[in-house]
Design a protein around this motif. Sequence first.
Motif, PDB file in Angstrom:
ATOM      1  N   LYS B  61       0.852  -1.192   0.000  1.00  0.00           N
ATOM      2  CA  LYS B  61       0.000   0.000   0.000  1.00  0.00           C
ATOM      3  C   LYS B  61       0.885   1.239   0.000  1.00  0.00           C
ATOM      4  CE  LYS B  61      -3.890  -2.186   2.243  1.00  0.00           C
ATOM      5  NZ  LYS B  61      -4.719  -2.357   3.422  1.00  0.00           N
ATOM      6  N   PRO B  68      -4.544   6.736  -2.196  1.00  0.00           N
ATOM      7  CA  PRO B  68      -3.922   5.467  -1.801  1.00  0.00           C
ATOM      8  C   PRO B  68      -3.971   4.482  -2.965  1.00  0.00           C
ATOM      9  CG  PRO B  68      -6.137   5.624  -0.906  1.00  0.00           C
ATOM     10  CD  PRO B  68      -5.872   6.920  -1.606  1.00  0.00           C
ATOM     11  N   THR B  70      -3.184   0.387  -3.870  1.00  0.00           N
ATOM     12  CA  THR B  70      -2.839  -0.938  -3.366  1.00  0.00           C
ATOM     13  C   THR B  70      -2.448  -1.830  -4.530  1.00  0.00           C
ATOM     14  OG1 THR B  70      -4.459  -0.654  -1.600  1.00  0.00           O
ATOM     15  CG2 THR B  70      -3.694  -2.889  -2.019  1.00  0.00           C
TER      16      THR B  70
END
Lengths: 186, 115
Positions: B61, B68, B70
């Motif tokens: 992450k 964000p 991932t």
Amino acid sequence: MGDTQQPQPAGTGATGAEAAAAELAEIQRRQEQVIKAVLVPVWYWWVIAAAIVAIGVARDSGDLAVQATVIPLAALVIAVLTGAMIPELRRRVKAYTPQASTRAPQTSARVAAAIIGMIVLVDGVILGTAASLHAAHLRYPGTIGCAAGAAAIVIAGPLVNRYLRKLMLSQARQQISGAPQAAGTP
Amino acid sequence: MSTARFDELIHAPTRLAIVSLLAAAQWADFKYIRDELGLSDSALSKQLSTLESAGYVEIRKRFVGKFPRTSASLSPAGRQAFEQHVAALQQIIARSQQDGDAQPAAEAAHGIPRR
């Protein structure tokens, strides 16, 4: 394959050959999905080709205003599209290249050779055609030269894609099976 | 060459699809996996957590700007398990072919065992 443990899927006691073949087909399909995702789409080559033709037409127009507008604009389209496309492709997924594989450097060299070869081919077609037409005092050498180069792009681009796809697929199959397959075979 | 070992964890259809996708990639974005496999965020998270718990998948992450991001990749153990699973599948097919050569009549009578 070496030492073997007897496959014992839960609940069934055995997995049939058909089910195993279906799983392997699924694995191959997913590999192809990844490889397709890391290659530039076909429309990319058409946009680049159109921009090159625009440069040729502008060059032959003899109009400074047209040249000052179209040529930088077309160059900008090529630069922005290429500059945006590659990071976008690399943002989503990166194809696996086994570090330990003795074939990895060979594969990288083949990829580089295919891309450089295509650039040299397209430049050669444009310059060769335009220079020949110019030397023969024919009209529109820039337009025809760039159109020939554009044709080379829309033909060679997908072919390079196909070659790279086969090369990567061959490497992926080698990774899972230990049985290398020639890049030229499907 | 890998030792053949049938892996129940990888064998499940959704996890097989995830692991197969990751096996062809150094890493893959969460959204890419979700979209390619047609899964919901929660379904993919659940499967990735299962694979991560088994040590097969590594989740990374990070932030790109304010967003964000991932991504997932197969761990060395996951890659090995995948290769062993593939070897097991190939072995099943090879055995079936050998059996077929030896006892075509018996196979026709009983059919091929399925999942």
